[in-house]
Design a protein around this motif. Sequence first.
Motif, PDB file in Angstrom:
ATOM      1  N   LYS A   1      44.510  31.879  38.201  1.00 15.90           N
ATOM      2  CA  LYS A   1      44.073  33.780  38.224  1.00 15.90           C
ATOM      3  C   LYS A   1      44.274  33.743  39.404  1.00 15.90           C
ATOM      4  N   LEU A   2      44.430  34.547  40.045  1.00 11.41           N
ATOM      5  CA  LEU A   2      44.781  34.738  41.721  1.00 11.41           C
ATOM      6  C   LEU A   2      43.575  35.440  41.995  1.00 11.41           C
ATOM      7  N   LEU A   3      42.670  35.331  42.261  1.00 11.40           N
ATOM      8  CA  LEU A   3      41.573  36.389  42.622  1.00 11.40           C
ATOM      9  C   LEU A   3      42.120  36.184  44.528  1.00 11.40           C
ATOM     10  N   SER A   4      42.414  37.972  44.639  1.00 12.54           N
ATOM     11  CA  SER A   4      43.103  38.350  45.898  1.00 12.54           C
ATOM     12  C   SER A   4      41.560  39.170  46.702  1.00 12.54           C
ATOM     13  N   ASP A   5      40.835  39.527  46.836  1.00 12.94           N
ATOM     14  CA  ASP A   5      40.180  39.957  46.519  1.00 12.94           C
ATOM     15  C   ASP A   5      37.931  39.441  47.007  1.00 12.94           C
ATOM     16  N   PRO A   6      38.004  39.222  48.545  1.00  6.88           N
ATOM     17  CA  PRO A   6      36.794  38.060  48.925  1.00  6.88           C
ATOM     18  C   PRO A   6      35.986  38.975  48.125  1.00  6.88           C
ATOM     19  N   GLN A   7      35.791  40.582  48.068  1.00  9.87           N
ATOM     20  CA  GLN A   7      34.498  41.091  47.446  1.00  9.87           C
ATOM     21  C   GLN A   7      34.190  40.906  45.686  1.00  9.87           C
ATOM     22  N   LYS A   8      34.945  40.030  45.432  1.00 11.88           N
ATOM     23  CA  LYS A   8      35.473  40.410  43.797  1.00 11.88           C
ATOM     24  C   LYS A   8      35.089  38.970  43.237  1.00 11.88           C
ATOM     25  N   ALA A   9      34.658  38.513  41.869  1.00  9.89           N
ATOM     26  CA  ALA A   9      34.252  37.146  41.602  1.00  9.89           C
ATOM     27  C   ALA A   9      34.378  37.802  40.358  1.00  9.89           C
ATOM     28  N   VAL A  10      35.399  36.318  39.843  1.00 11.51           N
ATOM     29  CA  VAL A  10      35.794  36.272  38.062  1.00 11.51           C
ATOM     30  C   VAL A  10      35.018  35.073  37.165  1.00 11.51           C
ATOM     31  N   ARG A  11      34.310  35.673  36.010  1.00 13.01           N
ATOM     32  CA  ARG A  11      33.477  35.183  34.755  1.00 13.01           C
ATOM     33  C   ARG A  11      34.800  33.919  35.555  1.00 13.01           C
ATOM     34  N   ILE A  12      33.509  33.000  34.989  1.00 16.43           N
ATOM     35  CA  ILE A  12      34.916  31.856  34.688  1.00 16.43           C
ATOM     36  C   ILE A  12      33.938  30.851  33.904  1.00 16.43           C
ATOM     37  N   PHE A  13      34.390  29.607  32.983  1.00 17.12           N
ATOM     38  CA  PHE A  13      34.121  28.589  32.001  1.00 17.12           C
ATOM     39  C   PHE A  13      33.928  27.074  32.780  1.00 17.12           C
ATOM     40  N   THR A  14      33.396  26.228  31.834  1.00 20.21           N
ATOM     41  CA  THR A  14      33.494  25.022  32.138  1.00 20.21           C
ATOM     42  C   THR A  14      34.842  24.677  31.768  1.00 20.21           C
ATOM     43  N   GLY A  15      35.276  23.962  32.416  1.00 24.59           N
ATOM     44  CA  GLY A  15      36.562  23.111  33.002  1.00 24.59           C
ATOM     45  C   GLY A  15      38.152  24.674  33.114  1.00 24.59           C
ATOM     46  N   ALA A  16      37.689  25.624  33.348  1.00 23.72           N
ATOM     47  CA  ALA A  16      38.361  25.832  33.872  1.00 23.72           C
ATOM     48  C   ALA A  16      39.140  26.174  35.347  1.00 23.72           C
ATOM     49  N   ALA A  17      40.085  26.526  35.402  1.00 19.26           N
ATOM     50  CA  ALA A  17      40.962  25.884  36.491  1.00 19.26           C
ATOM     51  C   ALA A  17      40.570  27.323  37.632  1.00 19.26           C
ATOM     52  N   VAL A  18      40.117  26.730  39.290  1.00 14.42           N
ATOM     53  CA  VAL A  18      38.734  28.002  39.568  1.00 14.42           C
ATOM     54  C   VAL A  18      40.049  29.141  40.241  1.00 14.42           C
ATOM     55  N   PRO A  19      40.367  30.303  40.018  1.00 17.04           N
ATOM     56  CA  PRO A  19      41.910  30.528  41.114  1.00 17.04           C
ATOM     57  C   PRO A  19      41.492  30.155  42.043  1.00 17.04           C
ATOM     58  N   GLU A  20      42.661  30.738  42.862  1.00 19.76           N
ATOM     59  CA  GLU A  20      43.204  30.839  43.767  1.00 19.76           C
ATOM     60  C   GLU A  20      42.448  31.539  44.713  1.00 19.76           C
ATOM     61  N   GLY A  21      42.347  31.495  45.820  1.00 11.14           N
ATOM     62  CA  GLY A  21      41.417  32.622  46.406  1.00 11.14           C
ATOM     63  C   GLY A  21      39.550  32.559  46.299  1.00 11.14           C
ATOM     64  N   ALA A  22      39.441  31.607  45.412  1.00 10.21           N
ATOM     65  CA  ALA A  22      37.660  30.929  44.786  1.00 10.21           C
ATOM     66  C   ALA A  22      37.372  29.811  45.606  1.00 10.21           C
ATOM     67  N   ASP A  23      36.352  29.662  46.002  1.00  4.92           N
ATOM     68  CA  ASP A  23      36.517  27.834  46.646  1.00  4.92           C
ATOM     69  C   ASP A  23      34.949  27.476  45.991  1.00  4.92           C
ATOM     70  N   THR A  24      34.576  28.376  45.534  1.00  7.12           N
ATOM     71  CA  THR A  24      32.481  28.018  44.400  1.00  7.12           C
ATOM     72  C   THR A  24      32.513  28.214  43.582  1.00  7.12           C
ATOM     73  N   VAL A  25      31.897  28.192  42.598  1.00  3.43           N
ATOM     74  CA  VAL A  25      31.363  28.660  41.317  1.00  3.43           C
ATOM     75  C   VAL A  25      29.424  28.409  41.319  1.00  3.43           C
ATOM     76  N   VAL A  26      29.158  29.710  41.238  1.00  2.00           N
ATOM     77  CA  VAL A  26      27.789  29.852  40.715  1.00  2.00           C
ATOM     78  C   VAL A  26      27.285  30.058  39.288  1.00  2.00           C
ATOM     79  N   MET A  27      26.532  28.977  38.522  1.00  2.00           N
ATOM     80  CA  MET A  27      26.268  28.912  37.382  1.00  2.00           C
ATOM     81  C   MET A  27      25.703  29.955  37.346  1.00  2.00           C
ATOM     82  N   GLN A  28      25.896  29.953  35.681  1.00  2.00           N
ATOM     83  CA  GLN A  28      24.753  31.752  35.104  1.00  2.00           C
ATOM     84  C   GLN A  28      23.409  32.257  34.606  1.00  2.00           C
TER      85      GLN A  28
END
Length: 394
Positions: A80-107
């Motif tokens: 999925k596309l992360l178009s807005d740098p002011q937003k974050a997406v909930r993500i789970f292990t093994g998932a594809a990092v959305p375009e526009g995101a470059d970092t994952v912070v652990m829960q």
Amino acid sequence: MISVTEAKAIIHKSIDQLAPVNLPLAEAAGLVLAEDVYSSVDIPAYHQSSMDGYALSFSGWKQYKKLKIEGKVAAGDDEKLLSDPQKAVRIFTGAAVPEGADTVVMQEKIKTENGLLLIEDEKLQEGSNVRPKGSEIKKGELALVKGSLLSPAAVGFLAGIGITEVSVYPKPVVRIIVTGKELQQPGKPLQHGQVYESNSFTLTAALQKLNITHVKVIWADDDLEALTGILKEALMVSDVVLLTGGISVGDYDFVLKATVKCGVVQFFHKIRQRPGKPLFFGKKESKLVFGLPGNPSSVLTCFYEYVLPALGKLCNKETGLQVLKVPLAKDFQKQPGLTHFLKGLYDGKTAMVLDAQESYRLSSYAKANCLIQINEEVTACKEGEMVEIHLFPF
């Protein structure tokens, strides 16, 4: 008679690897690759989250500090596309990092307030907790080289890059021909003059230890024509023929004559060793023929010292016994002229020569974990003297 060293050199020099075959990956464990394997894809095929948390733009977080949580991505979901740098997406292990995101912070390193993400990770850096596309292997990159052993990990690695079939050196097809009219099969009553046949059980078990399962045991009467017919058929359908008994020069020893009638070229017949002096090795074209002695200890010793490395070379795989130099536990004496392979017990420090060394006795072999080699010119070894031992492949 030739020496042990000469016999081993002759066998090694006269054997080539079996022709490679293509096998499904699921059937290739324990075999050796016959060609290089390259990856046809990037693995991972996308930037992948290494843990449960939130995907974000690192620069966006640095600028806005609080990010709006919007959406979620699980393993297997479309990117999925992360178009807005002011937003974050909930993500789970093994998932594809959305375009526009470059970092994952652990829960465990966040707080949420009114749908906003607050990060409490002073060590968070750009790219944290993201497995880059192709970080395992890139498309076109060499995955495993020719000659690699397909261990469980190697099989899993190849499966993980989408490989379904590999070219490998196969395990040989083996025929065991048992000779001797005095032999009785276990489970049946012994008649006067009979002994229970154990060599086929010993050899089959030793082959199973090598994961060689294309094995068939054939019983042959002490009759030249019958044995010749059996050997001829075995040579047609197998890569290796092991004959037990009948290799000496007695009136009822027909193995040597049968090999001649079948066109087997003899390389040697006797070795300066104990046990197993009457050991035959020959070839018909690429087929290997070993005429092993009849006594149980002689059979197993000759298998370990000569047949085992030959099987390894056929498969392009190192299968010989591990060789160590260790102190002898007690004095030992012998006559010169023959190399002795003694049933021994290695305790991690010293090697002890076991009792019951006669070639017909397997009771000591059942307790042994090595062979102690005493070379033909040696007449005495003192306690503490360094000797060569060959550890069994248990």
